[in-house]
Structure formats: C-alpha cells, structure tokens
Design a protein around this motif. Structure first.
Motif, short mmCIF file in Angstrom:
data_model
loop_
_atom_site.label_atom_id
_atom_site.label_comp_id
_atom_site.label_asym_id
_atom_site.label_seq_id
_atom_site.Cartn_x
_atom_site.Cartn_y
_atom_site.Cartn_z
N PRO A 1 -4.53 7.66 43.08
CA PRO A 1 -3.77 6.83 44.03
C PRO A 1 -3.97 5.34 43.76
O PRO A 1 -5.01 4.92 43.26
N PHE A 2 -2.96 4.55 44.12
CA PHE A 2 -2.99 3.10 43.97
C PHE A 2 -2.88 2.47 45.36
O PHE A 2 -2.12 2.94 46.19
N PRO B 1 2.37 -3.94 43.95
CA PRO B 1 3.67 -3.27 43.89
C PRO B 1 3.58 -1.75 43.82
O PRO B 1 4.56 -1.06 44.08
N LEU B 2 2.44 -1.19 43.48
CA LEU B 2 2.30 0.27 43.39
C LEU B 2 1.63 0.88 44.61
O LEU B 2 1.15 2.00 44.56
N ASP B 3 1.63 0.17 45.73
CA ASP B 3 0.94 0.62 46.93
C ASP B 3 1.48 1.97 47.39
O ASP B 3 2.68 2.16 47.55
N GLY B 4 0.58 2.93 47.59
CA GLY B 4 0.94 4.24 48.10
C GLY B 4 1.39 5.23 47.04
O GLY B 4 1.62 6.39 47.36
N ARG B 5 1.51 4.81 45.81
CA ARG B 5 1.95 5.74 44.76
C ARG B 5 0.75 6.47 44.16
O ARG B 5 -0.36 5.97 44.16
N VAL B 6 1.03 7.66 43.65
CA VAL B 6 0.02 8.44 42.95
C VAL B 6 0.56 8.70 41.55
O VAL B 6 1.60 9.32 41.39
N TYR C 1 -5.14 -3.70 38.32
CA TYR C 1 -5.77 -2.85 39.32
C TYR C 1 -7.17 -2.50 38.84
O TYR C 1 -7.39 -2.24 37.67
N ARG C 2 -8.14 -2.53 39.77
CA ARG C 2 -9.53 -2.18 39.49
C ARG C 2 -9.82 -0.77 39.98
O ARG C 2 -9.35 -0.36 41.04
N ARG C 3 -10.64 -0.02 39.23
CA ARG C 3 -11.03 1.33 39.64
C ARG C 3 -12.17 1.26 40.64
O ARG C 3 -13.13 0.51 40.46
#
Length: 92
Positions: free
Chosen positions: A7-8, A12-17, A50-52
């Motif tokens: 999940p993110f 811009p990728l909020d809520g996507r898997v 994005y950071r893990r």
C-alpha cells in the motif's frame, strides 16, 4: 521475480496498492521513485519519492509485519544509492 502487494500513503498514489518487486532478501526497496512527465515541453519530469516503513509490528518482538510506502515530499528524486563508510557526506 517475486512481487508483493504494497500500500501507498500520501502523494499522488494515496490509497493505491501496487505490486512491488522484492529483492533477494524478500524486502521491497527502501525508496520507491515515481517519475511523472512534465506538462510543458523542455521541463524536466517531476519525481515523487516514497519511503518504506513497517505497516504493522508484532506485539511481542516488535518485528515488522508487512511494509507500506509513505510519501516523502522533502526527498529529492536523484541520488541515494549505496553509502560506504569511507565515502564523502552528501552535498547540501
């Protein structure tokens, strides 16, 4: 290659898997870069970083239980790579 649904959060990728390839150790990369082409000709692409982070931890040993990516607006799209103890500190 093996992949893992990750999940993110934020950006811009909020809520996507998305399926993210995992390395030989079974972990996804520490950073995930998303290049977005520029609207104007001649302008460079925008890169979202994005950071893990651990998605959850176990109660007893506090081990990571899955991973998620969190948007890091202050990170730059370039650089990174391996850091060796004998290498110079990053500029800036």
């Amino acid at each position: 290659m093996r992949s893992e649904k990750t999940p993110f959060e934020g950006g811009p990728l909020d809520g996507r898997v998305l399926d993210v390839l995992v390395g030989p150790t079974g972990l996804p990369p520490k950073t995930y870069k998303v290049p977005v082409p520029a609207d104007e000709p001649g302008a460079g692409p925008t890169v979202y970083v994005y950071r893990r982070e651990p998605a959850a931890v176990t109660r007893r040993l506090a081990l990571p239980k899955g991973w998620k990516y969190v948007h890091d607006p202050e990170a730059h799209g370039h650089g990174g790579g391996l850091r060796r103890p004998w290498s110079k500190p990053p500029a800036g």
